[in-house]
Write a protein that holds these residues in place. Structure first.
Motif, PDB file in Angstrom:
ATOM      1  N   VAL A 191       0.828  -1.204   0.000  1.00 18.81           N
ATOM      2  CA  VAL A 191       0.000   0.000   0.000  1.00 18.81           C
ATOM      3  C   VAL A 191       0.863   1.256   0.000  1.00 18.81           C
ATOM      4  N   ILE A 192       1.815   1.318   0.930  1.00 14.94           N
ATOM      5  CA  ILE A 192       2.636   2.521   1.080  1.00 14.94           C
ATOM      6  C   ILE A 192       3.532   2.741  -0.130  1.00 14.94           C
ATOM      7  N   THR A 193       4.181   1.684  -0.593  1.00 16.33           N
ATOM      8  CA  THR A 193       5.083   1.809  -1.748  1.00 16.33           C
ATOM      9  C   THR A 193       4.317   2.183  -3.009  1.00 16.33           C
ATOM     10  N   SER A 194       3.166   1.568  -3.224  1.00 18.19           N
ATOM     11  CA  SER A 194       2.340   1.896  -4.395  1.00 18.19           C
ATOM     12  C   SER A 194       1.902   3.351  -4.353  1.00 18.19           C
ATOM     13  N   PHE A 254      15.313   3.913  -3.215  1.00 22.07           N
ATOM     14  CA  PHE A 254      16.233   3.747  -4.332  1.00 22.07           C
ATOM     15  C   PHE A 254      15.841   4.608  -5.535  1.00 22.07           C
ATOM     16  N   PHE A 255      14.586   5.030  -5.601  1.00 24.28           N
ATOM     17  CA  PHE A 255      14.111   5.820  -6.726  1.00 24.28           C
ATOM     18  C   PHE A 255      13.927   7.297  -6.366  1.00 24.28           C
ATOM     19  N   TYR A 256      13.639   7.562  -5.106  1.00 27.62           N
ATOM     20  CA  TYR A 256      13.432   8.944  -4.664  1.00 27.62           C
ATOM     21  C   TYR A 256      14.262   9.173  -3.404  1.00 27.62           C
ATOM     22  N   ASN A 257      15.114  10.190  -3.453  1.00 25.52           N
ATOM     23  CA  ASN A 257      16.023  10.442  -2.330  1.00 25.52           C
ATOM     24  C   ASN A 257      15.289  10.623  -1.009  1.00 25.52           C
ATOM     25  N   SER A 258      14.162  11.324  -1.063  1.00 27.68           N
ATOM     26  CA  SER A 258      13.402  11.566   0.165  1.00 27.68           C
ATOM     27  C   SER A 258      12.571  10.355   0.576  1.00 27.68           C
ATOM     28  N   GLY A 259      12.337   9.459  -0.380  1.00 29.18           N
ATOM     29  CA  GLY A 259      11.521   8.285  -0.098  1.00 29.18           C
ATOM     30  C   GLY A 259      10.087   8.634   0.236  1.00 29.18           C
ATOM     31  N   THR A 260       9.600   9.747  -0.296  1.00 31.36           N
ATOM     32  CA  THR A 260       8.246  10.205   0.017  1.00 31.36           C
ATOM     33  C   THR A 260       7.422  10.404  -1.245  1.00 31.36           C
ATOM     34  N   GLN A 278      -6.449  17.225  -4.284  1.00 35.74           N
ATOM     35  CA  GLN A 278      -6.501  15.887  -4.881  1.00 35.74           C
ATOM     36  C   GLN A 278      -6.870  14.815  -3.856  1.00 35.74           C
ATOM     37  N   ALA A 279      -7.109  15.227  -2.610  1.00 36.54           N
ATOM     38  CA  ALA A 279      -7.363  14.264  -1.537  1.00 36.54           C
ATOM     39  C   ALA A 279      -8.847  14.123  -1.216  1.00 36.54           C
ATOM     40  N   VAL A 338      -6.569   0.074  -4.422  1.00 37.49           N
ATOM     41  CA  VAL A 338      -7.629   0.998  -3.997  1.00 37.49           C
ATOM     42  C   VAL A 338      -7.366   1.474  -2.564  1.00 37.49           C
ATOM     43  N   THR A 339      -6.850   0.564  -1.733  1.00 41.25           N
ATOM     44  CA  THR A 339      -6.473   0.954  -0.370  1.00 41.25           C
ATOM     45  C   THR A 339      -5.412   2.041  -0.402  1.00 41.25           C
ATOM     46  N   ALA A 340      -4.441   1.893  -1.304  1.00 43.15           N
ATOM     47  CA  ALA A 340      -3.377   2.904  -1.437  1.00 43.15           C
ATOM     48  C   ALA A 340      -3.956   4.254  -1.839  1.00 43.15           C
ATOM     49  N   ILE A 341      -4.935   4.247  -2.726  1.00 42.52           N
ATOM     50  CA  ILE A 341      -5.597   5.499  -3.138  1.00 42.52           C
ATOM     51  C   ILE A 341      -6.222   6.179  -1.931  1.00 42.52           C
ATOM     52  N   MET A 342      -6.976   5.425  -1.144  1.00 40.74           N
ATOM     53  CA  MET A 342      -7.677   5.994   0.000  1.00 40.74           C
ATOM     54  C   MET A 342      -6.703   6.393   1.106  1.00 40.74           C
ATOM     55  N   TYR A 343      -5.665   5.597   1.308  1.00 44.45           N
ATOM     56  CA  TYR A 343      -4.684   5.901   2.357  1.00 44.45           C
ATOM     57  C   TYR A 343      -3.886   7.150   2.007  1.00 44.45           C
ATOM     58  N   LEU A 344      -3.488   7.260   0.745  1.00 50.91           N
ATOM     59  CA  LEU A 344      -2.762   8.447   0.289  1.00 50.91           C
ATOM     60  C   LEU A 344      -3.660   9.681   0.362  1.00 50.91           C
ATOM     61  N   SER A 345      -4.925   9.514   0.027  1.00 48.68           N
ATOM     62  CA  SER A 345      -5.866  10.640   0.079  1.00 48.68           C
ATOM     63  C   SER A 345      -6.107  11.110   1.514  1.00 48.68           C
ATOM     64  N   SER A 346      -6.063  10.177   2.453  1.00 44.76           N
ATOM     65  CA  SER A 346      -6.322  10.545   3.849  1.00 44.76           C
ATOM     66  C   SER A 346      -5.099  11.150   4.531  1.00 44.76           C
ATOM     67  N   THR A 347      -3.902  10.750   4.097  1.00 39.60           N
ATOM     68  CA  THR A 347      -2.675  11.255   4.732  1.00 39.60           C
ATOM     69  C   THR A 347      -2.008  12.373   3.938  1.00 39.60           C
ATOM     70  N   VAL A 348      -2.335  12.474   2.633  1.00 39.02           N
ATOM     71  CA  VAL A 348      -1.773  13.461   1.694  1.00 39.02           C
ATOM     72  C   VAL A 348      -0.297  13.190   1.387  1.00 39.02           C
TER      73      VAL A 348
END
Length: 329
Positions: free
Chosen positions: A72-75, A136-142, A149-150, A216-226
């Motif tokens: 979820v988090i990585t996606s 490995f792809f993003y220095n900040s890992g964020t 968009q949330a 879909v969980t990743a979509i909702m989790y990202l939307s809730s945490t921004v």
């Protein structure tokens, strides 16, 4: 008669969540019994319910996938960054969340099929790898999205998304051959194999379908945490615990209602417990202890719920045997 039995079973299912709600309403002096509090519990239940749905496909066959949180988090991190760079907005976030979740889940399923190691062992190792990948792809890992968009995490959008996924979840479990095969494997894998069910194929497909729900969980989790931050050391497991416990509670409720509904009600019950303990002002340590005790009680009840009926059947058989023996004399 069937309608009456259904209503009775629904009543039995709702006893635990209603009792939890009333208990915390009393303990907080009515503060937990407000409409805002109820809606807050429902909104915060959306992600755990989606997690429970995704994990239940494997758990129905005895497979524990503790890499679900890492997926979820990585996606979410990859989807936020790629969608932002392409300027695709919310559609891009949705597309890439599901795409990456399915891809990562497919890799996990492929490794499980090839390596032939227990799912629990594989998922723990896979979890560590997936957690570290964004760095490995993003220095900040964020990965972050704009507040505009949330909106999917707010009412009524979050409930619309959950409703759509629930219908899909119910359809897969109740009306498809795949759902029947999963139940057969979970009941007795040897008999399922002899019946001609392709065990490897069903388990691999469970990873793919689980990936869709995790997306879909990743979509909702990202939307809730921004904003999502890459974490290591199995820290992602924490985000799936409410859904994980919800499945165990659902195993009790499934005696009375359809399993798909049981998963939803079970997870909401766990969220009521968590929110109620917070409303009571308890420390995180005490919340952990009480939540663990609650799960322990549920598991003990689940394991022994059929015992009274079993003892009653044995008593009846014993009485019939004694009567038959007396008649022969």
């Amino acid at each position: 008669m069937k309608a009456k039995k259904l209503l009775i079973n629904i009543g039995k299912t709702l006893i635990l969540p209603v009792a939890c709600w009333l208990l915390f309403a009393i303990l907080t002096g009515g503060k937990f019994a407000t409409v805002n509090s109820f809606m807050s519990v429902l909104r915060t239940s959306v992600v755990p319910i989606l997690v429970a749905m995704s994990m239940s496909f494997g758990m129905n066959m005895g497979m524990l996938n503790f890499a679900a949180g890492a997926v979820v988090i990585t996606s979410g991190i990859f989807a936020a960054n790629i969608s932002s760079s392409l300027g695709w907005g919310v559609p891009g976030i949705c597309l890439f969340c599901i795409l990456f979740a399915v891809l990562i889940s497919a890799i996990n399923g492929g490794l499980y099929r090839v390596m032939r190691v227990p799912c629990l062992v594989l998922s723990l190792g896979f979890c560590m790898v997936v957690e570290a990948v964004p760095v490995f792809f993003y220095n900040s890992g964020t990965g972050a999205i704009k507040l505009t968009q949330a909106f999917l995490a707010s009412s009524p959008w979050c409930f619309i998304v959950l409703g759509v996924m629930f219908v899909l979840f119910w359809y897969i479990n109740s009306l498809t051959t795949f759902g029947a095969n999963m139940k057969a494997i979970g009941a007795n894998i040897d008999i399922a194999n002899k019946a001609g069910i392709n065990i490897d194929r069903v388990k691999f497909l469970s990873y793919i379908i689980s990936g869709v729900f995790l997306g879909v969980t990743a979509i909702m989790y990202l939307s809730s945490t921004v904003k999502l931050v890459s974490i290591v050391g199995f820290s992602s497991v924490g985000m799936i615990m409410d859904g994980f416990m919800g499945i165990f509670v659902a195993s009790v409720f499934a005696r009375y209602v359809d399993y798909s509904f049981a998963v939803v009600i079970g997870t909401i019950t766990v969220r009521i417990l968590g929110s109620g303990l917070v409303a009571c002002g308890l420390t995180s340590e005490m919340r952990g202890v009480l939540t663990g005790f609650f799960l322990f009680v549920i598991l003990v009840y689940s394991a022994n719920a059929a015992l009274p009926d079993k003892l009653k059947r044995e008593k009846k058989i014993r009485a019939e045997a004694l009567a038959a023996q007396a008649g022969q004399k």
